[in-house]
Design a protein around this motif. Sequence first.
Motif, short mmCIF file in Angstrom:
data_model
loop_
_atom_site.label_atom_id
_atom_site.label_comp_id
_atom_site.label_asym_id
_atom_site.label_seq_id
_atom_site.Cartn_x
_atom_site.Cartn_y
_atom_site.Cartn_z
N SER A 1 -45.90 -16.65 -15.83
CA SER A 1 -46.26 -15.95 -14.60
C SER A 1 -45.06 -15.17 -14.08
CB SER A 1 -46.72 -16.94 -13.53
OG SER A 1 -47.92 -17.56 -13.90
N ALA A 2 -45.19 -13.85 -14.05
CA ALA A 2 -44.16 -13.00 -13.45
C ALA A 2 -44.43 -12.81 -11.96
CB ALA A 2 -44.11 -11.65 -14.14
N ALA A 3 -45.70 -12.95 -11.55
CA ALA A 3 -46.07 -12.84 -10.14
C ALA A 3 -47.31 -13.67 -9.88
CB ALA A 3 -46.30 -11.39 -9.75
N LEU A 4 -47.37 -14.21 -8.67
CA LEU A 4 -48.48 -15.06 -8.24
C LEU A 4 -49.02 -14.56 -6.91
CD1 LEU A 4 -46.85 -18.60 -8.75
CD2 LEU A 4 -48.49 -17.50 -10.28
N GLN A 5 -50.27 -14.90 -6.62
CA GLN A 5 -50.83 -14.66 -5.30
C GLN A 5 -51.89 -15.70 -5.01
OE1 GLN A 5 -52.78 -10.91 -4.54
NE2 GLN A 5 -53.60 -11.66 -2.60
N LYS A 6 -51.80 -16.32 -3.84
CA LYS A 6 -52.83 -17.26 -3.37
C LYS A 6 -52.93 -17.09 -1.86
CE LYS A 6 -53.97 -22.18 -3.17
NZ LYS A 6 -53.45 -23.54 -3.48
N ASN A 7 -54.08 -16.62 -1.40
CA ASN A 7 -54.28 -16.36 0.02
C ASN A 7 -53.17 -15.43 0.54
OD1 ASN A 7 -56.58 -18.04 -0.08
ND2 ASN A 7 -55.31 -19.85 0.25
N ASN A 8 -52.40 -15.88 1.52
CA ASN A 8 -51.34 -15.04 2.10
C ASN A 8 -49.99 -15.24 1.43
OD1 ASN A 8 -51.53 -17.67 3.42
ND2 ASN A 8 -49.82 -17.00 4.68
N PHE A 9 -49.95 -15.98 0.33
CA PHE A 9 -48.69 -16.26 -0.36
C PHE A 9 -48.59 -15.41 -1.63
CE2 PHE A 9 -49.29 -19.94 2.30
CZ PHE A 9 -48.01 -20.12 2.83
N TYR A 10 -47.50 -14.68 -1.74
CA TYR A 10 -47.20 -13.79 -2.85
C TYR A 10 -45.86 -14.22 -3.43
CZ TYR A 10 -50.72 -10.96 -0.48
OH TYR A 10 -51.88 -10.52 0.11
N ALA A 11 -45.66 -14.02 -4.73
CA ALA A 11 -44.40 -14.47 -5.31
C ALA A 11 -44.10 -13.71 -6.59
CB ALA A 11 -44.47 -15.98 -5.60
N THR A 12 -42.80 -13.51 -6.83
CA THR A 12 -42.35 -12.89 -8.07
C THR A 12 -41.25 -13.73 -8.70
OG1 THR A 12 -40.63 -11.53 -7.00
CG2 THR A 12 -42.83 -10.56 -7.21
N GLN A 13 -41.33 -13.89 -10.03
CA GLN A 13 -40.23 -14.54 -10.75
C GLN A 13 -39.07 -13.58 -10.91
OE1 GLN A 13 -39.82 -17.96 -12.04
NE2 GLN A 13 -37.87 -16.91 -11.75
N PHE A 14 -39.36 -12.30 -11.07
CA PHE A 14 -38.32 -11.29 -11.19
C PHE A 14 -37.74 -10.97 -9.81
CE2 PHE A 14 -42.43 -9.24 -10.78
CZ PHE A 14 -42.22 -8.29 -9.80
N HIS A 15 -36.66 -10.22 -9.82
CA HIS A 15 -36.01 -9.81 -8.58
C HIS A 15 -36.39 -8.37 -8.27
CE1 HIS A 15 -33.26 -13.20 -7.80
NE2 HIS A 15 -33.27 -13.35 -9.11
N PRO A 16 -37.39 -8.13 -7.42
CA PRO A 16 -37.73 -6.74 -7.10
C PRO A 16 -36.58 -6.01 -6.41
CG PRO A 16 -38.90 -8.26 -5.65
CD PRO A 16 -38.24 -9.08 -6.71
N GLU A 17 -35.78 -6.76 -5.66
CA GLU A 17 -34.66 -6.13 -4.93
C GLU A 17 -33.55 -5.66 -5.85
OE1 GLU A 17 -33.19 -10.39 -5.35
OE2 GLU A 17 -35.12 -9.35 -5.31
#
Length: 195
Positions: free
Chosen positions: A163-179
Motif C-alpha cells: 500500500s502506497a496510499a490508504l483512505q478510510k472515511n476521513n483518514f488519508y495516508a501515504t507511505q511515500f513522502h509527498p513533501e
Amino acid sequence: MKTVIIKYNAGNTQSVIYALERLGITPVLTSNFEEIQSADKVIFPGVGEASSTMRHLQELGLDRLIPTLQQPVLGICLGMQLMCDHSEENDTQCMGVFNISVKKFRSKKGEKVPHMGWNNLTPKNSGWISQNVVDRHMYFVHSYYVPVIEETVATCDYILPFSAALQKNNFYATQFHPEKSGKQGEQIIKNFIEL
C-alpha cells in the motif's frame, strides 16, 4: 482554512511546512488538542521508529486524540503506519484506524532494505490519488510496509506489492513522502487540502 501539522518528535515537519507554504498555506504546528480539533485539515507526519514514537504520542495523549478526529487527516510515512493496528517494528501496538498489521520487508533477489528512493504509484479508484500521478515517481524511505487491503487507494511494487496510499472515511495516508516528491507530490498534498 486552518491546516494543522501535529507536533511531536517527527523528523519531517519542516519539509511538510515548506511544501504547504509553496501552495500558499501557512500551517499551524501544534500538539494542542483544541487547535488540532478546530482545524479544517490535519497532517500527521512521521519519520522514525514505531515503538518510541508511539510512546511519545501516548505521553501527549495524541494516540487517543488522532483516531477520534472528524476532519480530513493525512498520515505520512510512519504517520500512516502508526494509524494501523500493529507494527512488527518492535512489536508495537498502534492506533487502529486501519485494520491491518505493518510488516517488515524481507529482502530477496538482492533487493535492499530499506526501500529508499524514487518509485512509481499505481492508483486504484480514488479521486484523491488521481490518475494524473500514474507512472510519476514518489520518494520512499521505509523498511516496513502496509500490505494491500480494501482501503488501499494506490500501490507500489518493491519486493512485493504494498500500500502506497490508504483512505478510510476521513483518514488519508501515504507511505511515500509527498513533501519530498517534487511537483507530483505537491499535487497529492493539494488534492488533500482541496478535499
